[in-house]
Design a protein around this motif. Structure first.
Motif, PDB file in Angstrom:
ATOM      1  N   TYR A 104      43.716  47.808  42.715  1.00  0.00           N
ATOM      2  CA  TYR A 104      43.646  46.987  41.612  1.00  0.00           C
ATOM      3  C   TYR A 104      43.639  45.425  41.893  1.00  0.00           C
ATOM      4  O   TYR A 104      42.899  44.602  41.771  1.00  0.00           O
ATOM      5  N   ALA A 108      40.814  42.568  41.812  1.00  0.00           N
ATOM      6  CA  ALA A 108      41.180  41.123  41.276  1.00  0.00           C
ATOM      7  C   ALA A 108      40.884  40.097  42.348  1.00  0.00           C
ATOM      8  O   ALA A 108      40.321  38.956  41.901  1.00  0.00           O
ATOM      9  N   LYS A 122      42.476  34.232  38.161  1.00  0.00           N
ATOM     10  CA  LYS A 122      43.282  35.609  37.976  1.00  0.00           C
ATOM     11  C   LYS A 122      42.708  36.609  36.969  1.00  0.00           C
ATOM     12  O   LYS A 122      41.856  35.995  36.315  1.00  0.00           O
ATOM     13  N   SER A 123      42.795  37.861  37.140  1.00  0.00           N
ATOM     14  CA  SER A 123      42.173  38.680  36.279  1.00  0.00           C
ATOM     15  C   SER A 123      43.262  39.736  35.765  1.00  0.00           C
ATOM     16  O   SER A 123      44.296  40.141  36.140  1.00  0.00           O
ATOM     17  N   ILE A 124      42.697  40.349  34.475  1.00  0.00           N
ATOM     18  CA  ILE A 124      43.245  41.636  34.193  1.00  0.00           C
ATOM     19  C   ILE A 124      42.108  42.537  34.196  1.00  0.00           C
ATOM     20  O   ILE A 124      40.978  42.409  34.119  1.00  0.00           O
ATOM     21  N   ASN A 135      40.215  41.318  24.551  1.00  0.00           N
ATOM     22  CA  ASN A 135      41.544  40.584  25.509  1.00  0.00           C
ATOM     23  C   ASN A 135      41.272  39.091  25.666  1.00  0.00           C
ATOM     24  O   ASN A 135      42.156  38.394  25.495  1.00  0.00           O
ATOM     25  N   ALA A 297      36.679  43.748  33.234  1.00  0.00           N
ATOM     26  CA  ALA A 297      37.680  42.740  33.513  1.00  0.00           C
ATOM     27  C   ALA A 297      37.490  41.659  32.755  1.00  0.00           C
ATOM     28  O   ALA A 297      36.576  41.243  32.233  1.00  0.00           O
ATOM     29  N   THR A 299      38.537  37.640  33.688  1.00  0.00           N
ATOM     30  CA  THR A 299      38.648  36.849  34.728  1.00  0.00           C
ATOM     31  C   THR A 299      38.730  35.357  34.246  1.00  0.00           C
ATOM     32  O   THR A 299      37.691  34.832  33.589  1.00  0.00           O
ATOM     33  N   MET A 305      45.253  32.694  31.956  1.00  0.00           N
ATOM     34  CA  MET A 305      45.322  33.882  31.873  1.00  0.00           C
ATOM     35  C   MET A 305      46.648  34.299  32.266  1.00  0.00           C
ATOM     36  O   MET A 305      47.171  35.677  31.802  1.00  0.00           O
ATOM     37  N   ASP A 306      47.703  33.320  32.415  1.00  0.00           N
ATOM     38  CA  ASP A 306      49.122  33.432  32.568  1.00  0.00           C
ATOM     39  C   ASP A 306      49.951  33.115  31.444  1.00  0.00           C
ATOM     40  O   ASP A 306      50.872  33.200  31.116  1.00  0.00           O
ATOM     41  N   LEU A 313      49.711  42.118  28.060  1.00  0.00           N
ATOM     42  CA  LEU A 313      48.639  42.549  28.375  1.00  0.00           C
ATOM     43  C   LEU A 313      48.504  43.979  29.309  1.00  0.00           C
ATOM     44  O   LEU A 313      49.422  44.286  29.842  1.00  0.00           O
ATOM     45  N   GLY A 314      47.255  44.702  28.988  1.00  0.00           N
ATOM     46  CA  GLY A 314      47.268  45.744  29.810  1.00  0.00           C
ATOM     47  C   GLY A 314      46.688  47.251  28.895  1.00  0.00           C
ATOM     48  O   GLY A 314      46.260  47.175  27.887  1.00  0.00           O
TER      49      GLY A 314
END
Length: 445
Positions: A104, A108, A122-124, A135, A297, A299, A305-306, A313-314
Motif C-alpha cells: 500500500y 502511494a 499523499k494518497s488514499i 472521496n 486512488a 492523490t 489530503m490530511d 477515510l478508508g
C-alpha cells in the motif's frame, strides 16, 4: 509461464459471433443475472492476452475496449500476473486500517512520484473510480467548509448517487433511481468541434456560468476530466483547463482532475493532465492502475489530503494487497517507459489510419484523442447532426467480424478506441480494415 501467452495476436473466427457455447451461457445468465447489467458483445470470454480475447467457442477477438480502459498494459501481462500470483500465496487481505502492509505504501509512493502536483503529495487507495470521486468530493468539502460541486457538460463520473448526479446524462445512470445528490452545479465545457471557441473563451464562458449560477464562494471543488470519456473523448481547447485551474486557485476552490479513464499511461503520459499545462489539487486514478485488478486512488496536496483527520477515510477492500502488488508491477513498466511509448505509437498508427478513413468516409466529422484514447465522431455528412444509427451498424459489423468496439457521446454517435497499448501495428491495420468494410457495407444498405 502464463499459458495465456500462447494466444496468437491475430483475429480468428471459428464460429459465428456469438457461437453456440456463448449462446448457451447467455441463456444461463438470463436466468440469474439482473438485466440491469448490459452487454456490449454477447460472447463469454475464457482467456485473454495482449490485445486478444478468446471466447468459449475459440474465437479470437481484437479488443478495442480494454474493459473500458482497464487492461491498458495488456491482458494477462506477465509481470502483473506474476506479482499478483506471488501476493496471493502470501497475504490476500488484512485491511490497511487494521494491520498495514508495505505494498500500500509503495503504491502511494509511486503515485506521489508521478502525480503532476508540486510539493508534498499523499494518497488514499479505494476500490473504484466512483469511490475515488466520492472521496475527493468529501475531502474537498471538509477542506474548504463549502458544499458546492461544479462539473462540466459531457461529464461522466460514475454510478453512485453522487457521481450519477454529477454525470451529464441522466439515463441510464440516474433516471428513475430516486432523489439525486444536492449542491451539484453543471457548466458549459470546451468542445472545439461544436463550440469553435478558444480555450480562453471557453473557460470564460464556464467561469461566468458558475459565478452567476452558484458563485465561487460556495464551491468546494470543480471536477473535470482532462479528456472526457463517456461524454465522447472530448479534448478541450488549449488553455481551457489551465484557465479553470487559475480561477480555482484564486477562489480557493479545489480542482479535481478525474483521470479514472485517461490516466496511468493511457494517453502516452502517466496522466493526461500533463498534456494541458496545469496543476490540479487532487488527481484520481483507477481503471488501468492495477493491470486488470480493482484499485483506485485519490492523490493530492498533503494539506488537503490530511484535513479530514484519522479514521475518517478508508474502506474494507481499499488498497487490497493483491491489487497493490499488481499496481507495483504496472508502475515498474511505467518506469521503463514501455506503456507510454506504446500509447504514443498507437496514436501515430491508429490515429493516422483513422484520419485516412476520414478522407474516404464523409460521415467522420472528427478524429480526436491522445495516445491509446482515440475516437471518431460520426455525423450526417456535411453537418454536425449525430448519426447514432450508423455507429450502431459499424459496431454490429465489427463485432460480427471479431473486433470489439464501443460507443460514447451524449448522442451515442462516437466510436471510441481504448485498446491495450500492446496492440500490434498488424492488429491495428486489421481493425481499420474491418471499420472501412463496415462503412462501405452501411453505405450500400
Amino acid at each position: 509461464m502464463n499459458t495465456n501467452e500462447k494466444i496468437t495476436q491475430e483475429r480468428r473466427l471459428v464460429t459465428a459471433i456469438p457461437g453456440p457455447k456463448s449462446i448457451a451461457l447467455q441463456q444461463r445468465r438470463s436466468e440469474v443475472v439482473s438485466t440491469g447489467i448490459a452487454t456490449a458483445l454477447p460472447v463469454f470470454i475464457e482467456r485473454a492476452h495482449g490485445a486478444i480475447l478468446v471466447d468459449v467457442d475459440g474465437n479470437q477477438i481484437i479488443d478495442c475496449g480494454s474493459g473500458i480502459g482497464v487492461t491498458t498494459v495488456g491482458h494477462t501481462d506477465a509481470r502483473v500476473v506474476d506479482a499478483a500470483t506471488a501476493q496471493l500465496k502470501a497475504v490476500t487481505h488484512t485491511l490497511m486500517a487494521v494491520t498495514p502492509y508495505e505494498s500500500y505504501v509503495a503504491v502511494a509512493e509511486q503515485l506521489a512520484k508521478h502525480a503532476p502536483i508540486n510539493g508534498q503529495v499523499k494518497s488514499i487507495l479505494v476500490n473504484s473510480g466512483a469511490e475515488a470521486v466520492e472521496n475527493a468530493v468529501k475531502i474537498s468539502r471538509k477542506y474548504t467548509g463549502r458544499s458546492g460541486v461544479a462539473v462540466l457538460n459531457c461529464a461522466y463520473h460514475g454510478r453512485t448517487q453522487l457521481t450519477s448526479t454529477m454525470n451529464h446524462k441522466a439515463a441510464p445512470y440516474a433516471a428513475g433511481f430516486g432523489p439525486r445528490a444536492a449542491d451539484v452545479f453543471r457548466a458549459p465545457n470546451s468542445f472545439p468541434l461544436h463550440d469553435g471557441l478558444s480555450g480562453e473563451a471557453a473557460a470564460a464562458r464556464t467561469i461566468d456560468h458558475l459565478e452567476k449560477t452558484v458563485s465561487a464562494g460556495d464551491l468546494a471543488c470543480l471536477v473535470a476530466e482532462p479528456i472526457q470519456g463517456e461524454g465522447g473523448f472530448v479534448v478541450p481547447a488549449d488553455g481551457y483547463l489551465a484557465a479553470l485551474a487559475k480561477w480555482c486557485k484564486e477562489n480557493s476552490i479545489v480542482f479535481i482532475a478525474d483521470e479514472v479513464q485517461s490516466g496511468i499511461a493511457r494517453t502516452g503520459t502517466v496522466y493526461a493532465t500533463e498534456h494541458f499545462g496545469f496543476e490540479p489539487d487532487l488527481i484520481l486514478s483507477a481503471k488501468g492502475i492495477a493491470g486488470g485488478l480493482p484499485l483506485a486512488a485519490v492523490t493530492g496536496r498533503a494539506e488537503i489530503m490530511d484535513c479530514t483527520g484519522p479514521g475518517t477515510l478508508g474502506g474494507t477492500f481499499g488498497g487490497n494487497p493483491v491489487s497493490c502488488a499488481a499496481a507495483k508491477a504496472v508502475f515498474e513498466l511505467i518506469a521503463e517507459g514501455t506503456p507510454q511509448q506504446n500509447a504514443q505509437r498507437v496514436e501515430r498508427v491508429l490515429g493516422g489510419g483513422l484520419r485516412k478513413l476520414q478522407e474516404k468516409h464523409p460521415a467522420i466529422a472528427e478524429v480526436r484523442g491522445k495516445g491509446a484514447m482515440l475516437a471518431i465522431e460520426i455525423t450526417k455528412p456535411g453537418t454536425l447532426n449525430p448519426d447514432k444509427e450508423l455507429v450502431d451498424k459499424i459496431i454490429a459489423h465489427a463485432c460480427k467480424n471479431g473486433v470489439l468496439l464501443l460507443n460514447a457521446g451524449l448522442n451515442y454517435n462516437v466510436l471510441r478506441f481504448l485498446p491495450p497499448v500492446k496492440i500490434s501495428d498488424e492488429l491495428i491495420a486489421d481493425v481499420l480494415a474491418v471499420i472501412d468494410e463496415a462503412f462501405t457495407a452501411a453505405a450500400s444498405n
